[in-house]
Design a protein around this motif. Structure first.
Motif, PDB file in Angstrom:
ATOM      1  N   LEU A 134      47.018  24.597  59.863  1.00 30.17           N
ATOM      2  CA  LEU A 134      46.759  26.004  59.594  1.00 30.17           C
ATOM      3  C   LEU A 134      48.059  26.714  59.231  1.00 30.17           C
ATOM      4  CD1 LEU A 134      44.378  28.362  61.450  1.00 30.17           C
ATOM      5  CD2 LEU A 134      46.727  29.090  61.123  1.00 30.17           C
ATOM      6  N   GLY A 135      49.122  26.422  59.978  1.00 31.35           N
ATOM      7  CA  GLY A 135      50.421  27.011  59.675  1.00 31.35           C
ATOM      8  C   GLY A 135      50.944  26.577  58.323  1.00 31.35           C
ATOM      9  N   LEU A 136      50.776  25.293  57.996  1.00 27.45           N
ATOM     10  CA  LEU A 136      51.252  24.787  56.710  1.00 27.45           C
ATOM     11  C   LEU A 136      50.476  25.420  55.557  1.00 27.45           C
ATOM     12  CD1 LEU A 136      53.083  22.854  55.160  1.00 27.45           C
ATOM     13  CD2 LEU A 136      51.369  21.062  55.492  1.00 27.45           C
ATOM     14  N   GLY A 137      49.136  25.485  55.679  1.00 31.93           N
ATOM     15  CA  GLY A 137      48.329  26.069  54.619  1.00 31.93           C
ATOM     16  C   GLY A 137      48.645  27.542  54.410  1.00 31.93           C
ATOM     17  N   ALA A 138      48.804  28.298  55.492  1.00 35.65           N
ATOM     18  CA  ALA A 138      49.131  29.715  55.377  1.00 35.65           C
ATOM     19  C   ALA A 138      50.507  29.912  54.758  1.00 35.65           C
ATOM     20  CB  ALA A 138      49.069  30.372  56.761  1.00 35.65           C
ATOM     21  N   PHE A 139      51.449  29.058  55.121  1.00 31.95           N
ATOM     22  CA  PHE A 139      52.798  29.183  54.575  1.00 31.95           C
ATOM     23  C   PHE A 139      52.802  28.913  53.078  1.00 31.95           C
ATOM     24  CE2 PHE A 139      56.999  27.614  53.463  1.00 31.95           C
ATOM     25  CZ  PHE A 139      57.829  28.549  54.056  1.00 31.95           C
ATOM     26  N   GLU A 140      52.034  27.923  52.623  1.00 31.28           N
ATOM     27  CA  GLU A 140      52.010  27.596  51.204  1.00 31.28           C
ATOM     28  C   GLU A 140      51.526  28.777  50.372  1.00 31.28           C
ATOM     29  OE1 GLU A 140      51.203  22.777  51.469  1.00 31.28           O
ATOM     30  OE2 GLU A 140      49.521  24.161  51.250  1.00 31.28           O
ATOM     31  N   VAL A 141      50.436  29.416  50.812  1.00 30.85           N
ATOM     32  CA  VAL A 141      49.923  30.581  50.086  1.00 30.85           C
ATOM     33  C   VAL A 141      50.906  31.752  50.201  1.00 30.85           C
ATOM     34  CG1 VAL A 141      48.083  32.302  50.021  1.00 30.85           C
ATOM     35  CG2 VAL A 141      47.529  29.887  50.296  1.00 30.85           C
ATOM     36  N   GLY A 142      51.424  31.972  51.394  1.00 31.89           N
ATOM     37  CA  GLY A 142      52.389  33.052  51.581  1.00 31.89           C
ATOM     38  C   GLY A 142      53.631  32.866  50.733  1.00 31.89           C
ATOM     39  N   LEU A 143      54.076  31.619  50.596  1.00 30.05           N
ATOM     40  CA  LEU A 143      55.251  31.352  49.775  1.00 30.05           C
ATOM     41  C   LEU A 143      54.986  31.714  48.316  1.00 30.05           C
ATOM     42  CD1 LEU A 143      58.058  30.140  49.338  1.00 30.05           C
ATOM     43  CD2 LEU A 143      56.990  27.878  49.182  1.00 30.05           C
TER      44      LEU A 143
END
Length: 435
Positions: A266-275
């Motif tokens: 969940l953290g990785l997926g959110a970070f990818e979109v946020g990036l």
């Protein structure tokens, strides 16, 4: 930190090694067979080709919808690009536990063969499709059959040997997945850039835009032949009577480890979109530099996974490692909204890549230790929850970023900090192998 059996002492990583303790005759027999056949190398190839297929589709999908399915509206292309990607992920989530459980009953080799065959045919079918419903069906089938490869390859790799060698194999499998995902866009970009010499209506298989899918299907077919030839039909662990497996099972419940997997992805997926959003809207980076940041994240993950496989830490428990990895992710997430230039974002991406690079193989290894004889079922559930976590993180970040970008980053970072603290507090319950 708990120690493993003496059979793992001094054991070096050999990707073709599928052996158990060196002093057991039956295990030496297994080792001889699997070494000569390159059994583990075959599992690496199977994992690589499935993630290569996923990475190949992502950058070329909008162009395929435009040129092959004749979609002209930008909004329509964007909508179906997202939905087709979501269908693949949803199928992976739904079918991974089913395939994993089937491999416990029917054997790993049979499920791997079905998965690779179906994946190859689905990729080939997608290249041939000329209407949207068939495209959705092909992507759903590709995800469903990819779900038979990812957890079952891990379960197969866990069948032989002790804890140290198992941990290293899981790190190599994660590295193969990362390398496949990283190589996919380069392959599709190169193939799709081949000049078109025929009118689109006369092109075979849709022309260069569809060739990445055809090539991926061919590679999956080649790996199918290698699996058929080199993977043992009955990979059950063999220990003589009265001999214990040279490893200590994790004392964490499988459910707790699966929850950690969900939170990590969940953290990785959110970070990818946020990036993607932060780099373009707040920092003002061009598409090339944004793509470079994603490449950096994948490369850091790959390097960490290779280092883990060749030099596994001996003085830290898995609880320390899991807590530290979640801490790195939290710092990376929190640092991104305060990055004002490319290099600030570079540092944040590097921290998150390092943390997730440790977590992905380590959590899979711990789930394997905790699952006993039900390797396939447990690893299938983990694959499903990893897909669900990444999809939920991506979707949630996209929705929340519009309303409160800074609040989204802080909320995610706090969640990761709490998870890190929980892992540190429960470190004595997570077992790490030692040489």
């Amino acid at each position: 930190m708990e120690t493993s059996g003496s059979g793992d002492s001094g054991m070096s990583l050999d990707p073709s090694l599928l052996s158990g303790p060196r002093d057991d005759k039956s295990d030496r027999s297994i080792r001889g067979r699997t070494n000569s056949n390159g059994g583990f190398t075959t599992l690496l190839a199977a994992t690589f080709v499935v993630f290569l297929g996923y990475g190949t589709v992502l950058p070329i999908l909008p162009l395929f919808l435009d040129r092959v399915l004749s979609m002209t509206g930008a909004d329509e292309v964007a909508l179906h690009t997202g939905l087709l990607t979501g269908v693949y992920t949803l199928a992976l989530f739904g079918f991974a536990p089913l395939w994993g459980g089937a491999s416990d009953r029917l054997g790993r080799r049979a499920v791997l063969l079905w998965g690779l065959a179906g994946f190859a045919l689905a990729m080939l079918g997608f290249s041939l499709t000329r209407n949207l419903p068939l495209a959705y069906g092909a992507r759903a089938l590709a995800g469903a059959f990819a779900a038979a490869v990812i957890p079952v390859a891990q379960a197969q790799a866990a069948e032989y040997g002790g804890a140290v060698l198992r941990a290293r194999r899981f790190a190599w499998l994660s590295a193969a997945a990362t390398l496949g995902f990283l190589s996919g866009p380069m392959l599709s970009g190169w193939l799709a850039s081949i000049p078109m010499v025929m009118p689109q209506a006369e092109m075979v298989l849709g022309g260069p835009v569809a060739w990445p899918f055809v090539v991926t299907a061919g590679l999956a077919g080649a790996v199918w032949l290698v699996v058929y030839r080199h993977v043992p039909g009955r990979p059950a662990r063999l220990y003589p009577a009265g001999r214990h497996a040279p490893e200590v099972a994790s004392t964490w419940p499988t459910g707790g480890l699966l929850t950690l997997t969900l939170l990590a992805m969940l953290g990785l997926g959110a970070f990818e979109v946020g990036l993607s959003l932060q780099a373009r809207q707040s920092i003002g980076l061009d598409p090339f530099r944004i793509g470079l940041l994603f490449t950096v994240c994948s490369l850091v993950m790959l390097v960490v996974q290779i280092l883990w496989s060749t030099h596994p830490p001996k003085r830290l428990s898995s609880g320390h490692l899991i807590g530290g990895a979640f801490l790195l992710m939290a710092v990376g997430v929190l640092g991104l909204p305060y990055a004002t230039n490319f290099w600030g974002a570079f540092v944040a991406v590097g921290l998150l890549g390092a943390g997730s690079g440790v977590l992905i193989p380590l959590l899979a290894y711990q789930v394997s230790l905790a699952s006993g004889s039900a390797q396939g079922a447990a690893l299938g559930k983990q694959t499903a929850l990893a897909s669900l976590g990444q999809a939920a993180g991506s979707t949630g970040a996209g929705l929340l970023f519009v309303g409160s970008a800074l609040g989204t980053y802080w909320g995610l970072a706090i969640l990761l900090f709490i998870t890190a603290a929980t892992a540190f507090c429960a470190r004595h319950r997570l077992i790490a192998p030692s040489s």
